[in-house]
Design a protein around this motif. Structure first.
Motif, mmCIF file in Angstrom:
data_model
loop_
_atom_site.group_PDB
_atom_site.id
_atom_site.type_symbol
_atom_site.label_atom_id
_atom_site.label_comp_id
_atom_site.label_asym_id
_atom_site.label_seq_id
_atom_site.Cartn_x
_atom_site.Cartn_y
_atom_site.Cartn_z
ATOM 1 N N ALA A 95 -36.277 6.044 6.456
ATOM 2 C CA ALA A 95 -35.388 7.205 6.565
ATOM 3 C C ALA A 95 -36.183 8.363 7.156
ATOM 4 N N GLN A 96 -35.523 9.192 7.924
ATOM 5 C CA GLN A 96 -36.168 10.310 8.595
ATOM 6 C C GLN A 96 -36.574 11.386 7.593
ATOM 7 N N PHE A 100 -37.294 9.377 18.234
ATOM 8 C CA PHE A 100 -38.339 8.391 17.988
ATOM 9 C C PHE A 100 -37.890 7.352 16.969
ATOM 10 N N LEU A 101 -37.241 7.807 15.898
ATOM 11 C CA LEU A 101 -36.833 6.891 14.839
ATOM 12 C C LEU A 101 -35.675 5.995 15.287
ATOM 13 N N ALA A 102 -34.796 6.513 16.147
ATOM 14 C CA ALA A 102 -33.743 5.662 16.702
ATOM 15 C C ALA A 102 -34.361 4.551 17.552
ATOM 16 N N SER A 103 -35.475 4.862 18.203
ATOM 17 C CA SER A 103 -36.179 3.851 18.991
ATOM 18 C C SER A 103 -36.810 2.795 18.095
ATOM 19 N N ILE A 133 -43.983 13.718 3.628
ATOM 20 C CA ILE A 133 -43.233 14.805 4.273
ATOM 21 C C ILE A 133 -42.328 14.260 5.383
ATOM 22 N N PHE A 134 -42.858 13.327 6.135
ATOM 23 C CA PHE A 134 -42.147 12.858 7.315
ATOM 24 C C PHE A 134 -41.472 11.512 7.040
ATOM 25 N N VAL A 135 -41.430 10.610 8.000
ATOM 26 C CA VAL A 135 -40.679 9.372 7.789
ATOM 27 C C VAL A 135 -41.236 8.618 6.572
ATOM 28 N N HIS A 136 -40.343 7.994 5.849
ATOM 29 C CA HIS A 136 -40.752 7.252 4.663
ATOM 30 C C HIS A 136 -39.884 6.002 4.535
ATOM 31 N N SER A 137 -40.448 5.005 3.892
ATOM 32 C CA SER A 137 -39.715 3.757 3.686
ATOM 33 C C SER A 137 -38.799 3.888 2.476
ATOM 34 N N LYS A 138 -37.659 3.215 2.560
ATOM 35 C CA LYS A 138 -36.740 3.191 1.418
ATOM 36 C C LYS A 138 -37.309 2.340 0.283
ATOM 37 N N THR A 139 -38.253 1.462 0.633
ATOM 38 C CA THR A 139 -39.006 0.717 -0.379
ATOM 39 C C THR A 139 -40.287 1.491 -0.620
ATOM 40 N N SER A 140 -40.475 1.985 -1.809
ATOM 41 C CA SER A 140 -41.526 2.973 -2.077
ATOM 42 C C SER A 140 -42.940 2.492 -1.776
ATOM 43 N N GLU A 163 -4.436 -7.992 16.195
ATOM 44 C CA GLU A 163 -3.005 -8.048 16.459
ATOM 45 C C GLU A 163 -2.717 -8.569 17.862
ATOM 46 N N GLY A 164 -3.454 -9.612 18.243
ATOM 47 C CA GLY A 164 -3.243 -10.260 19.534
ATOM 48 C C GLY A 164 -3.934 -9.605 20.701
ATOM 49 N N ASN A 165 -4.603 -8.486 20.471
ATOM 50 C CA ASN A 165 -5.283 -7.770 21.548
ATOM 51 C C ASN A 165 -6.801 -7.871 21.383
ATOM 52 N N SER A 166 -7.481 -8.007 22.519
ATOM 53 C CA SER A 166 -8.940 -8.064 22.508
ATOM 54 C C SER A 166 -9.506 -6.646 22.391
ATOM 55 N N VAL A 167 -10.430 -6.438 21.458
ATOM 56 C CA VAL A 167 -11.040 -5.122 21.236
ATOM 57 C C VAL A 167 -12.550 -5.257 21.356
ATOM 58 N N ARG A 168 -13.137 -4.427 22.177
ATOM 59 C CA ARG A 168 -14.585 -4.426 22.363
ATOM 60 C C ARG A 168 -15.209 -3.372 21.459
ATOM 61 N N LEU A 169 -16.187 -3.806 20.660
ATOM 62 C CA LEU A 169 -16.798 -2.916 19.674
ATOM 63 C C LEU A 169 -18.280 -2.717 19.961
ATOM 64 N N VAL A 170 -18.774 -1.553 19.559
ATOM 65 C CA VAL A 170 -20.196 -1.214 19.673
ATOM 66 C C VAL A 170 -20.702 -0.860 18.286
ATOM 67 N N ARG A 171 -21.871 -1.384 17.914
ATOM 68 C CA ARG A 171 -22.451 -1.071 16.611
ATOM 69 C C ARG A 171 -23.622 -0.103 16.786
ATOM 70 N N LEU A 172 -23.640 0.947 15.961
ATOM 71 C CA LEU A 172 -24.644 2.001 16.061
ATOM 72 C C LEU A 172 -25.343 2.201 14.736
ATOM 73 N N LEU A 173 -26.562 2.760 14.799
ATOM 74 C CA LEU A 173 -27.353 3.046 13.602
ATOM 75 C C LEU A 173 -27.835 4.486 13.631
ATOM 76 N N ASN A 174 -27.549 5.224 12.575
ATOM 77 C CA ASN A 174 -28.042 6.586 12.394
ATOM 78 C C ASN A 174 -29.442 6.517 11.785
ATOM 79 N N PRO A 175 -30.473 7.049 12.451
ATOM 80 C CA PRO A 175 -31.842 6.932 11.930
ATOM 81 C C PRO A 175 -32.075 7.698 10.639
ATOM 82 N N TRP A 176 -31.116 8.519 10.214
ATOM 83 C CA TRP A 176 -31.242 9.168 8.912
ATOM 84 C C TRP A 176 -31.133 8.150 7.781
#
Length: 459
Positions: A91-92, A101-104, A160-167, A268-281
């Motif tokens: 987490a940021q 940087f964290l999104a990368s 202070i800065f980036v830290h792991s969610k696993t301590s 519902e019978g229609n093709s839908v194109r989806l994009v998955r995103l990640l918030n670096p927070w």
């Protein structure tokens, strides 16, 4: 006029398997020296003190509270990586605006082959531990091995800065420290473009796409990119204030996100194109159609729902391609090689690095608006060979990708101003092997001119 610049070929020195030593520091030598002396490593070139944090990032009051501690002083059982590296590991930090940087990093963890190049996996807090770690980054044509000690900045016993969610996991904090060292300080990581870190993680080819002018084939390109060893990220438009305002739809203004997947469902019978995103927070998600709690998921098959849907507030979410191109400003694709752009598996791209420079008064000729000097800009001739039948089937023989980057003269990333730099592409007439790019040819409004690319580079 001969091209101003040097052609760089890929040799072994400076490759990922034989990287250069950043600041001439040899990881193996320093590690062995600590073992011999039975000491813990302290980095003389990125000292655990306020100079490495940098100016303007923390208040004087907070800076006075900073204590640099090794992971063993924070937890009883520190680990470099726990149960494999994941995009959900970190987490940021609240004081450093380095979401780019964290999104990368989120993109990096999705491609373990690349992850293992950047983050050597043999490192440990138990086996021959000496307090030294190393990481690899690609910098303007060469790979560098970057050494750091494991003293991390804390306040009241917390990172202070980036830290792991696993301590007890510390690879994200140490990777961030190594990149801060490369860029000059933690403060030098404040604000940036996701393309910068994507390039430094791969040494590959970069594509920047303005989503307001997105080509109709963008989703297909993203789908092919996702199936290959490719890193992707995007950015939302900046609001009226520099703060990261969270909009009612859950999207954060002026914020970088990782593109972690694409998928097509039938609703519902229609093709839908989806994009998955990640918030670096690590939390905070899109609230519109196809979000975790959207009723749209009830309209798809149970199989697709099981494959895609997660209701955890982990920062990752889906949205339609239409919403993606409407809400986000631009996206970056960085790949080891742009083979994915061609449908044929027989296609294999080649790449060349060319180093050149603009010199004030001689070769810095400005844009086409400056007709008297524009022709003096450095220029390079590219020959596109005819493709074989298997590769050319259904493809454009003139397929070429040009990417321009600017090297920094200062180690400190934030000490240089922003510059507009770009390039123009011209078509040389067939059979003109000795054709000279004359003043008239370069400045005429129609002859040979194909396209113009302008970059706003944060140097």
């Amino acid at each position: 006029m001969a091209p101003t610049g040097v052609h760089i070929t890929k040799d072994d020195v400076g490759s990922c398997t034989n990287p250069l030593k950043f600041l001439d520091q040899d990881y193996q030598e320093l590690h062995q020296n600590c073992l011999t002396k039975n000491t813990k490593y302290i980095d003389e070139f990125f000292s655990p003190d306020n100079s490495s944090i940098g100016k303007g990032l923390l208040s004087d009051k907070d800076m006075a509270k900073v204590t640099w501690k090794r992971p063993s002083e924070l937890v009883t059982d520190p680990n470099f990586i726990v149960d494999g590296a994941s995009k959900f590991d970190y987490a940021q930090g609240s004081t450093l605006g380095n979401c780019w940087f964290l999104a990368s990093i989120g993109a990096l963890t999705s491609q373990m082959d690349i992850m293992n190049k950047v983050v050597p996996a043999e490192q440990s807090f138990s086996k021959v531990y000496t307090g030294i770690f190393h990481f690899r980054f690609w910098r303007f044509g060469k790979w560098f091995d970057v050494v750091v000690d494991d003293k991390l900045p804390t306040i009241d016993g917390k990172l202070i800065f980036v830290h792991s969610k696993t301590s007890n996991e510390f690879w994200p904090a140490l990777l961030e420290k190594a990149y801060a060292k490369v860029c000059g300080s933690y403060a030098d990581l404040e604000s940036g473009f996701i393309s910068e870190a994507l390039m430094d993680f791969t040494g590959g080819t970069h594509m920047h796409i303005d989503l307001k002018q997105a080509p109709a084939t963008l989703w297909n390109t993203m789908e092919c990119a996702f199936k290959s060893k490719t890193l992707m990220g995007c950015c939302s438009p900046q609001g009226e204030t520099p703060e990261n305002t969270v909009l009612r739809n859950g999207i954060i203004e002026g914020h970088s996100y990782t593109v972690t997947g694409v998928f097509q469902v039938t609703s519902e019978g229609n093709s839908v194109r989806l994009v998955r995103l990640l918030n670096p927070w690590g939390q905070g998600e899109w609230k519109g159609a196809w979000s975790d709690k959207s009723p749209m998921w009830k309209t798809v098959s149970a199989e697709d729902r099981k494959k895609c849907l997660s209701v955890d507030d982990n920062g990752e979410f889906w949205m339609s391609m239409e919403d993606f191109t409407k809400i986000f400003q631009d996206m970056d694709i960085c790949c080891l090689c742009p083979d994915f752009m061609d449908e044929s598996s027989e296609c294999h791209w080649t790449s060349t690095y060319i180093i050149g420079q603009w010199n004030a008064g001689t070769t810095a000729g400005g844009s086409r608006s400056y007709t008297e000097t524009f022709w003096t800009n450095p220029r390079f001739r590219v020959r596109i060979e005819k493709l074989d039948k298997d590769c050319a089937r259904g493809q454009c023989p003139e397929n070429i990708l040009v990417s321009l980057m600017q090297n920094r003269e200062s180690r400190h990333r934030k000490k240089l101003p922003n510059f507009f730099i770009g390039f123009y592409v011209y078509d040389i007439p067939p059979g003109a092997s000795t054709f000279r790019l004359t003043h008239k040819y370069l400045t005429h409004k129609s002859d040979g001119f194909l396209t113009h690319i302008l970059y706003f580079i944060n140097t």
